[in-house]
Enzyme design. Structure first.
Site, PDB file in Angstrom:
ATOM      1  N   GLU A  59       3.307  29.820   4.624  1.00 15.82           N
ATOM      2  CA  GLU A  59       3.583  29.482   3.221  1.00 15.82           C
ATOM      3  C   GLU A  59       4.471  30.564   2.627  1.00 15.82           C
ATOM      4  O   GLU A  59       4.185  31.750   2.739  1.00 15.82           O
ATOM      5  CB  GLU A  59       2.258  29.358   2.450  1.00 15.82           C
ATOM      6  CG  GLU A  59       2.389  29.233   0.943  1.00 15.82           C
ATOM      7  CD  GLU A  59       3.222  28.023   0.514  1.00 15.82           C
ATOM      8  OE1 GLU A  59       2.955  26.911   0.996  1.00 15.82           O
ATOM      9  OE2 GLU A  59       4.148  28.208  -0.311  1.00 15.82           O
ATOM     10  N   GLY A 103      14.344  -3.786  -2.108  1.00 11.34           N
ATOM     11  CA  GLY A 103      14.741  -4.262  -3.426  1.00 11.34           C
ATOM     12  C   GLY A 103      15.774  -3.339  -4.046  1.00 11.34           C
ATOM     13  O   GLY A 103      15.721  -2.121  -3.864  1.00 11.34           O
ATOM     14  N   GLY A 140       0.787  23.494   1.212  1.00  9.67           N
ATOM     15  CA  GLY A 140       0.267  22.626   0.156  1.00  9.67           C
ATOM     16  C   GLY A 140      -0.835  21.759   0.753  1.00  9.67           C
ATOM     17  O   GLY A 140      -1.269  21.977   1.888  1.00  9.67           O
ATOM     18  N   HIS A 143     -31.858  17.182  -8.993  1.00  6.18           N
ATOM     19  CA  HIS A 143     -32.235  18.181  -7.995  1.00  6.18           C
ATOM     20  C   HIS A 143     -32.802  17.455  -6.789  1.00  6.18           C
ATOM     21  O   HIS A 143     -33.608  16.556  -6.960  1.00  6.18           O
ATOM     22  CB  HIS A 143     -33.287  19.126  -8.573  1.00  6.18           C
ATOM     23  CG  HIS A 143     -33.773  20.142  -7.589  1.00  6.18           C
ATOM     24  ND1 HIS A 143     -33.019  21.241  -7.250  1.00  6.18           N
ATOM     25  CD2 HIS A 143     -34.902  20.210  -6.823  1.00  6.18           C
ATOM     26  CE1 HIS A 143     -33.689  21.959  -6.352  1.00  6.18           C
ATOM     27  NE2 HIS A 143     -34.824  21.346  -6.076  1.00  6.18           N
ATOM     28  N   GLY A 193       0.813  -1.206   0.000  1.00  5.56           N
ATOM     29  CA  GLY A 193       0.000   0.000   0.000  1.00  5.56           C
ATOM     30  C   GLY A 193       0.850   1.260   0.000  1.00  5.56           C
ATOM     31  O   GLY A 193       0.386   2.329  -0.373  1.00  5.56           O
ATOM     32  N   ILE A 227       7.125  20.739   3.400  1.00  4.95           N
ATOM     33  CA  ILE A 227       7.739  21.633   2.411  1.00  4.95           C
ATOM     34  C   ILE A 227       8.033  20.923   1.098  1.00  4.95           C
ATOM     35  O   ILE A 227       8.715  21.463   0.234  1.00  4.95           O
ATOM     36  CB  ILE A 227       9.039  22.246   2.958  1.00  4.95           C
ATOM     37  CG1 ILE A 227       9.982  21.120   3.444  1.00  4.95           C
ATOM     38  CG2 ILE A 227       8.742  23.214   4.079  1.00  4.95           C
ATOM     39  CD1 ILE A 227      11.360  21.609   3.840  1.00  4.95           C
TER      40      ILE A 227
END
Lengths: 464, 464
Positions: free
Chosen positions: A204, A115, A183, A443, A40, A270
């Site tokens: 930021e 690996g 972000g 709707h 995962g 960052i």
């Protein structure tokens, strides 16, 4: 030494690697996945999925606080932060087990270990219980993804300094936290910790939060976050970060003015860096581009037989893009289909209000000197949003002024991340805005705003 | 008598009438709307909108009860039913005011009263403060919609016998309620009253709840409702309904077996009937079809110059279809565009889990002897659903076995009513299932299930 000859050995079992493995398994190929940690990858174990579990608790906690507006009341609303985090870890574990099940179902051999490519056709496990195992294989796919960037000299310790990884296993919400970088990751944790009572300062360097998003969207988010109690500093650099025994001090520098901030913890969001360490032996030529693995239109690296897909390839660093690239790489290498490059793709941020977009921002359209028009429709004019008591935000569509081609779509508001799907399809089919509003939207739904924003590009929206 | 000559007089200010008026206003036409009650019609005042407000309170109340699963706790959770209903009425009033504002903005003259067609070109107000006023007009559009069917001899009294209208203004949740009819309205009220503690019995004559939906969807909903504590009786007739001083008794008849049920209140949700009473003078020829106004491809009735749009035209009785038809009628009558007939359209039910669909059910595909294939993808395999702790339901896609054309889509689960939008667009663009899964869906979102269900029609879904 294993004698098995694989059709494909994949290094890394995240949303690129595991999806590639399943797809190759579906094609009847003999496949192995070598994953250092857990099936995962980051997305599922330390990213997309567990953060969404945390955010769900945060949303629910906040909605409890608004109970009165809905005719409900609760005398004692509280949270057990350890349980909130435990649930999130449980969700990640469930999903990881699911991937392991899918490996079995698709006859994918799965090895936990590190690996490393010895040469084209040969992979070695260099750490973990299978250390020393070698795999012969016709193809290799590198999917090791990325990890959060750290501050120089200030590695994450989980107490004073965190990255998203440590934040996902926090023991308690810090009394105060400075989040460096606004972000998607920074913004989501800002929402989360603020909801659970931390005093959050979001910093930021660029002029707006969510720098990749449309300016108008960022403005609405900044306003909403400020109202929620988050202190926002855009266009601001962090300097002189000093981690102490009980707090972290840092200087916020904006327009030459310096302000000192003292917080319990900082969260560093960052950016990211590709996981390349020990991935290939020094003999293997692996051309890079700005720190990421360079591939051709078939996802092959500079060494024939070695492919790469996902975040390791460079931006956009998004799980769904990684999976798409991985499937394309696999289908191409086995001659099943001509691999496609990534065309338009959605980007999502799961704070509240949610943000989702696809295509160009208005600023980008302007910079490209495109002849465009804008249609904007606010959720205040959507019946379902009023009924749900959640009217923040809007849908903004940028379309070619002459042809009506959709150039970009920007949504901020409840369920924005689900709503973007229709425009995702529209853009990949090169549909026009007229085709959007000619499609009947149910709707009352929030999706009515998608049709109305398209009409708004003609000045023909009904409900504004 | 008014001397004004209108381009268009609309009788009925619901989602057909008010949208038609705004569109005609946008086209620069002189328009009047005559509405008997309040702008917005049934949908906005006594239907779609206020029910969604009630359901939001119900959902939130139920989520309190599940707080523990999310690491939260809430003690002393209670509801003030009067406030829940008051909020819903407030939402309806806000929306109605919004429509009145849009009338002004688009220079639409708005009259509260009962409109009646004297002849083509002439409308009279026959009741209300403007009684006796006449309007000369080039075109007339009938948009009076529908009202709930009542049981013969048992009119709604708001105490023992309710229709949706009375239920929307209930003073308290009844201790016990039998809901007769398990279409969207019956099912939504079953969810609502059950959430607030009523003992709910839901009775449907046909073999499944939501008879227009796919069988598999209905099965999942029946299972979920049963688990929630709702007693469901399908294939069951109600006979011998006796309203008493403190209760209503009725016989449930299934396969020849009779069971008596005694409840505080019954809610009658057995269908609707067109509002035609006094709508046209006896001299005006208005051809009907099964009780609804017959129109041609330009939405014109059997009398030239008199158009009809919306529920008054017959099924599907859906607000979004009504608005679509109304816009087409207006654009056609003023030569702005060739009016389109309704193609595919979504249908939604807002209980939890939500239900949404478009196109054919599997049974219909079978009956039409189509060569189809099915792709089904469960929300249990969707990361976002697991993270949110809400994994009930699935996406089911029915596609042409040869061409991949999408024939029908059925969704049951959280946000189904928003998720259907993508397939709505896909079907109106005649997109194929391959075009759906080639579009990159954001991770982690519920919309991933839309792409996976498309892949599943090829047996190529990744996550199952």
């Amino acid at each position: 030494m294993s004698d098995a000859i694989y059709d494909l050995v994949i290094i890394g079992g995240g949303p690129a690697g595991y999806v590639a493995a399943i797809r190759a398994g579906q094609l009847g190929k003999k496949v192995a996945v070598i994953e250092m940690e857990r099936a995962g990858g980051t997305c599922l174990n330390w990213g997309c999925i567990p953060t969404k579990a945390l955010l769900k608790s945060a949303e629910l906690y906040r909605s409890f606080q608004k109970a009165d507006a809905y005719g409900l009341s609760a005398t004692g609303v509280s949270f057990d932060f350890a349980k909130v985090v435990e649930r999130s870890r449980g969700v990640a574990a469930t999903m990881a087990k699911g991937v392991e099940f899918l490996f079995k179902k698709n006859k994918v051999d799965y090895f936990v270990g590190k690996g490393s490519v010895v040469m084209a056709g040969m992979v070695e496990v260099t750490a973990g219980e299978h250390k020393g195992k070698f795999f012969k294989t016709k193809n290799i796919l590198l999917c090791t993804g990325q990890k959060p960037k750290q501050l120089p000299g200030l590695p994450a310790d989980g107490v004073r300094v965190m990255t998203s990884r440590e934040a996902l296993a926090a023991k308690a919400p810090p009394k105060s936290i400075a989040i460096i970088g606004a972000g998607a990751i920074g913004v989501e944790f800002a929402y989360f910790f603020n909801a659970f009572g931390s005093k959050v300062t979001l910093i930021e360097m660029l002029p707006q939060v969510l720098p990749v998003e449309d300016e108008e969207v960022a403005k609405v988010l900044e306003r909403s976050f400020t109202k929620q109690g988050i202190a926002i500093h855009t266009g601001t650099k962090c300097e002189n970060i000093r981690s102490g025994a009980t707090s972290v001090k840092l200087d916020l520098v904006k327009d030459g003015t310096k302000t000192e901030l003292e917080v319990e913890t900082i969260l560093v969001a960052i950016g990211i860096t590709a996981n390349l360490e020990g991935l290939v032996s020094p003999k293997v030529k692996l051309e890079l581009d700005r720190g990421f693995v360079k591939v051709d239109a078939t996802y092959q690296t500079s060494t024939p037989g070695i492919y790469a897909a996902g975040d390791i390839q460079g931006p956009p660093w998004l799980a769904h893009v990684a999976s798409f690239r991985a499937v394309q790489a696999v289908e191409g290498m086995f001659g099943h289909a001509k691999p496609k490059l990534v065309g338009n793709f959605p980007g999502c941020t799961y704070c509240q209000p949610q943000v989702a977009s696809t295509g160009l921002t208005e600023k980008q359209a302007k910079e490209k000197k495109l002849d465009y028009k804008v249609g904007k429709f606010p959720f205040t004019a959507v019946g379902k949003a009023v009924a749900a008591g959640d009217t923040e935000g809007f849908v903004k569509v940028i379309a070619d002024a002459k042809t009506g081609e959709i150039l970009g779509v920007h949504i901020i508001g409840n369920e924005a991340t689900e709503l973007i799907a229709e425009y995702g399809l529209a853009m990949s089919l090169e549909a026009t805005i007229d085709e959007i509003h000619d499609s009947i939207h149910a709707h009352p739904t929030l999706s009515e705003a998608l049709g109305e924003a398209a009409l708004a590009t003609h000045g023909k929206a009904i409900h504004i």
